[in-house]
Design an enzyme around this catalytic site. Structure first.
Site, PDB file in Angstrom:
ATOM      1  N   HIS A 125       0.789  -1.122   0.055  1.00 34.43           N
ATOM      2  CA  HIS A 125       0.015   0.041  -0.022  1.00 34.43           C
ATOM      3  C   HIS A 125       0.737   1.350  -0.108  1.00 34.43           C
ATOM      4  O   HIS A 125       0.483   2.107  -0.734  1.00 34.43           O
ATOM      5  CB  HIS A 125      -0.750  -0.017   1.219  1.00 34.43           C
ATOM      6  CG  HIS A 125      -1.644   1.275   1.257  1.00 34.43           C
ATOM      7  ND1 HIS A 125      -2.737   1.661   1.017  1.00 34.43           N
ATOM      8  CD2 HIS A 125      -1.227   2.402   2.210  1.00 34.43           C
ATOM      9  CE1 HIS A 125      -3.160   2.999   1.254  1.00 34.43           C
ATOM     10  NE2 HIS A 125      -2.349   3.527   2.261  1.00 34.43           N
ATOM     11  N   GLU A 126       1.974   1.440   0.815  1.00 38.09           N
ATOM     12  CA  GLU A 126       2.725   2.615   0.699  1.00 38.09           C
ATOM     13  C   GLU A 126       3.370   2.653  -0.259  1.00 38.09           C
ATOM     14  O   GLU A 126       3.767   3.732  -0.823  1.00 38.09           O
ATOM     15  CB  GLU A 126       3.578   2.316   2.116  1.00 38.09           C
ATOM     16  CG  GLU A 126       2.851   2.044   3.554  1.00 38.09           C
ATOM     17  CD  GLU A 126       1.891   3.473   3.754  1.00 38.09           C
ATOM     18  OE1 GLU A 126       2.451   4.455   3.241  1.00 38.09           O
ATOM     19  OE2 GLU A 126       0.961   3.250   4.493  1.00 38.09           O
ATOM     20  N   HIS A 129       1.519   4.350  -3.145  1.00 35.37           N
ATOM     21  CA  HIS A 129       1.369   5.726  -3.057  1.00 35.37           C
ATOM     22  C   HIS A 129       2.409   6.369  -4.156  1.00 35.37           C
ATOM     23  O   HIS A 129       2.316   7.178  -4.554  1.00 35.37           O
ATOM     24  CB  HIS A 129       1.553   6.520  -1.507  1.00 35.37           C
ATOM     25  CG  HIS A 129       0.341   6.255  -0.813  1.00 35.37           C
ATOM     26  ND1 HIS A 129      -0.885   6.902  -1.185  1.00 35.37           N
ATOM     27  CD2 HIS A 129       0.066   5.685   0.324  1.00 35.37           C
ATOM     28  CE1 HIS A 129      -1.841   6.611  -0.255  1.00 35.37           C
ATOM     29  NE2 HIS A 129      -1.168   5.938   0.667  1.00 35.37           N
ATOM     30  N   GLU A 188      -5.866   7.059  -0.937  1.00 33.14           N
ATOM     31  CA  GLU A 188      -5.769   5.675  -0.010  1.00 33.14           C
ATOM     32  C   GLU A 188      -6.458   4.684  -0.581  1.00 33.14           C
ATOM     33  O   GLU A 188      -6.072   3.399  -0.670  1.00 33.14           O
ATOM     34  CB  GLU A 188      -6.509   6.100   1.298  1.00 33.14           C
ATOM     35  CG  GLU A 188      -5.679   7.142   2.214  1.00 33.14           C
ATOM     36  CD  GLU A 188      -4.512   6.742   2.709  1.00 33.14           C
ATOM     37  OE1 GLU A 188      -4.237   5.617   2.827  1.00 33.14           O
ATOM     38  OE2 GLU A 188      -3.259   7.453   2.418  1.00 33.14           O
TER      39      GLU A 188
END
Length: 266
Positions: A125-126, A129, A188
């Protein structure tokens, strides 16, 4: 005439940026120079290391192992960066990735992401970004929002509109809750999708992503209303992940068949 020049400049920048698309195919506005953002990422990573003690040994090797497996399936431009990984001594369940190739995980995250698959969903997920240039897009949007409010204030003042201060304050609230916060929620949600794909492509079980958010929901207690938060609610995230799970499981099975079977031990 100055305000006309400002509007023309803003429109020109937005038009030039309209050609950019995210990894999910969403149109993006990217006005910042990526090399500058990479430098900012390096500075932020350095500052974080000054604020919190780092942890080595087995915990660092564990996070490095998971990160390496995910980086291995990134597009060449991002894969070939010199990714740096640190584990920070902190009870906060937090992790991040920064432009330039930097990953940080707090030790508190190990209580929420309790196995390699769950932690891979967080790191994926990070990195999602970064892959989607969200830092660039967020900064670009904020800059144009501030420019629009400045132009609006100039127009109100120049035309002698009564109560212009109150109008500008209302515009500020409208920008915060109508543009910037939903924009963060969109980021997100998009990073959730990209992270799910990355972890599956790397051979981590994508079902674990749902377990992470259930664990987070149990650990975090109450949340602010979704409309006033920069993050979607845990329930919204779980529902979104479930809707993408069919494709993710197909990617996972293909990765396993190709021999990508991570074995990172805490």
């Amino acid at each position: 005439m100055r305000w006309k020049t400002c509007i023309a400049s803003a429109l020109a920048m937005a038009t030039l940026a309209a050609c950019s698309t995210s990894p999910t195919g969403r149109s993006q506005m990217l006005l910042m120079d990526e090399s500058q953002l990479n430098q900012m990422g390096a500075q932020a990573f350095s500052q974080y290391q000054q604020q919190l003690p780092t942890v080595g040994g087995a915990q660092l090797n564990y996070v490095q192992c998971i990160t390496n497996d995910i980086v291995a399936v990134l597009p060449p431009e991002q894969r070939n960066q010199n990714w740096q990984v640190k584990v920070f001594e902190s009870d906060d369940a937090n992790a991040f990735a920064l432009p330039g190739g930097y990953v940080g995980v707090n030790t508190g995250m190990f209580k929420v992401a309790t196995n390699q698959d769950q932690l891979a969903s967080v790191i994926g997920h990070e990195i999602g970004h970064v892959l989607a240039h969200h830092a660039n897009e967020r900064a670009s949007t904020q800059n144009l929002t501030q420019l629009g409010m400045s132009v609006g204030g100039t127009l109100l003042g120049a035309n002698g509109v009564a109560g212009s201060d109150q109008i500008m304050a209302a515009m500020g609230l409208g920008a915060q809750y109508g543009v910037l916060l939903p924009f963060s929620r969109n980021h997100e949600s998009e990073a959730d999708v990209i992270g799910l794909q990355l972890m599956a492509d790397a051979g981590f079980n994508p079902q674990a992503s749902i377990d992470v958010w259930r664990n987070m929901e149990s650990a975090s207690g109450g949340q602010p209303p979704e409309w006033a938060s920069t993050h979607p609610s845990h329930g919204s995230r779980i529902a979104s992940l479930e809707s993408e799970m069919g494709d993710a499981m197909s990617r996972y099975q293909q990765a396993q068949s190709a021999g990508r079977t991570p074995n990172c031990k805490a």
